[in-house]
Design a protein around this motif. Sequence first.
Motif, mmCIF file in Angstrom:
data_model
loop_
_atom_site.group_PDB
_atom_site.id
_atom_site.type_symbol
_atom_site.label_atom_id
_atom_site.label_comp_id
_atom_site.label_asym_id
_atom_site.label_seq_id
_atom_site.Cartn_x
_atom_site.Cartn_y
_atom_site.Cartn_z
ATOM 1 N N THR A 77 22.295 30.315 26.360
ATOM 2 C CA THR A 77 23.474 29.662 26.943
ATOM 3 C C THR A 77 24.450 29.228 25.860
ATOM 4 O O THR A 77 25.664 29.394 26.000
ATOM 5 N N ALA A 78 23.930 28.680 24.765
ATOM 6 C CA ALA A 78 24.794 28.240 23.665
ATOM 7 C C ALA A 78 25.503 29.419 23.012
ATOM 8 O O ALA A 78 26.710 29.352 22.705
ATOM 9 N N LEU A 79 24.774 30.514 22.802
ATOM 10 C CA LEU A 79 25.387 31.692 22.192
ATOM 11 C C LEU A 79 26.493 32.260 23.073
ATOM 12 O O LEU A 79 27.548 32.661 22.582
ATOM 13 N N ARG A 80 26.248 32.312 24.368
ATOM 14 C CA ARG A 80 27.275 32.825 25.274
ATOM 15 C C ARG A 80 28.503 31.918 25.313
ATOM 16 O O ARG A 80 29.623 32.383 25.475
ATOM 17 N N LYS A 81 28.282 30.622 25.137
ATOM 18 C CA LYS A 81 29.399 29.687 25.188
ATOM 19 C C LYS A 81 30.296 29.841 23.973
ATOM 20 O O LYS A 81 31.531 29.899 24.093
ATOM 21 N N ILE A 82 29.713 29.927 22.775
ATOM 22 C CA ILE A 82 30.529 30.001 21.568
ATOM 23 C C ILE A 82 31.146 31.384 21.373
ATOM 24 O O ILE A 82 32.098 31.536 20.611
ATOM 25 N N THR A 83 30.616 32.399 22.067
ATOM 26 C CA THR A 83 31.183 33.746 21.948
ATOM 27 C C THR A 83 32.071 34.108 23.135
ATOM 28 O O THR A 83 32.490 35.258 23.266
ATOM 29 N N ASN A 84 32.366 33.133 23.986
ATOM 30 C CA ASN A 84 33.268 33.347 25.123
ATOM 31 C C ASN A 84 32.732 34.409 26.081
ATOM 32 O O ASN A 84 33.494 35.161 26.689
ATOM 33 N N THR A 85 31.418 34.496 26.232
ATOM 34 C CA THR A 85 30.815 35.457 27.165
ATOM 35 C C THR A 85 30.006 34.752 28.247
ATOM 36 O O THR A 85 29.222 35.394 28.946
ATOM 37 N N GLU A 86 30.215 33.452 28.367
ATOM 38 C CA GLU A 86 29.445 32.681 29.344
ATOM 39 C C GLU A 86 29.832 33.070 30.767
ATOM 40 O O GLU A 86 28.990 33.202 31.652
ATOM 41 N N THR A 87 31.131 33.236 30.994
ATOM 42 C CA THR A 87 31.631 33.631 32.310
ATOM 43 C C THR A 87 31.838 35.135 32.343
ATOM 44 O O THR A 87 32.448 35.709 31.435
ATOM 45 N N ARG A 88 31.332 35.768 33.360
ATOM 46 C CA ARG A 88 31.472 37.220 33.489
ATOM 47 C C ARG A 88 32.906 37.557 33.859
ATOM 48 O O ARG A 88 33.420 37.107 34.891
ATOM 49 N N ARG A 89 33.554 38.349 33.028
ATOM 50 C CA ARG A 89 34.926 38.765 33.276
ATOM 51 C C ARG A 89 34.971 40.165 33.876
ATOM 52 O O ARG A 89 34.005 40.917 33.782
#
Length: 295
Positions: A77-89
């Motif tokens: 979750t932390a990695l996805r947050k800092i890489t702007n991949t937390e939300t599926r675009r």
Amino acid sequence: AENEPPTDTLTDRKGQAVLTIYTYPRRVKKTFLFRRTLNPTPDYKRPEKPSGPRQAHHRILILEPAEDLHEATALLTALRKITNTETRRHFLVIINPMSGPKRNAESLANTHVLPMLQQANIETTVVTTTHANHAQVYCEERNLSMYQGLVLMGGDGIIHEVLNSTTDVPIGVIGCGTANGMATSLTYASNEEYGIVPETFLIAKGNVIQADIAKYQVLTATPNKKSVVEYTSFLTFSWAILAEIDLESEFLRFLGESRFDLWAGWRVLFLRKYRAKFSFTMLTTPTVSVQDPVP
């Protein structure tokens, strides 16, 4: 398992949890004669002065066996947050399969672009153009608000089509044409080397910048009718000999960028006369809006 009765306890089936980190660091240049590839060990350090193209350097980490994956989930979750991949675009990818001397935009999309976007947790809808102005008509006839971005694969022509439609969705450019002026300008401004991987890398990061555009109103007059056509232009708007060098050399597309040099020499040898009248107004003038006709 579906073929087994439910139980109250967890059963360790010797499975492994794997954390895959997709990275595209720069290839480090050692000297002008030798090019050093990335060190496969985890002690790779980012160069102080970024140079060189990006290349895939993924990490596959096997986690320690554990029934409780709470810590691993928190890390993910932390990695996805800092890489702007937390939300599926969701991106719309428009491909011009006839662009460029190699006409390989579809192949590049399947081998490089779409896998990289998938790694960044981006869903894609792919549209392949079949004729001129296909991209412009497609964008005008559909509601694009469902997409967080448009990815255009082709030359500057497909960018021109989309900019002259009615879309307000952010645009990413991957140059696959003969002369990719916009893609080259974007990579240069972002301190990246021109290429498919760096351009896709920038799009996956999702950073948006503003770019200058211009609107042109062209008055065409015939003995029986006058009409005004409005164009939206990025980078430049060309007319007369420059436009003819670009448009008339289309049949030499197989020569790549050298087609422009060859046809420029031909057009200089056989000059034409061009007659026109130019009028312009600055947008800083308070009394003139973009929608008003140019006086």
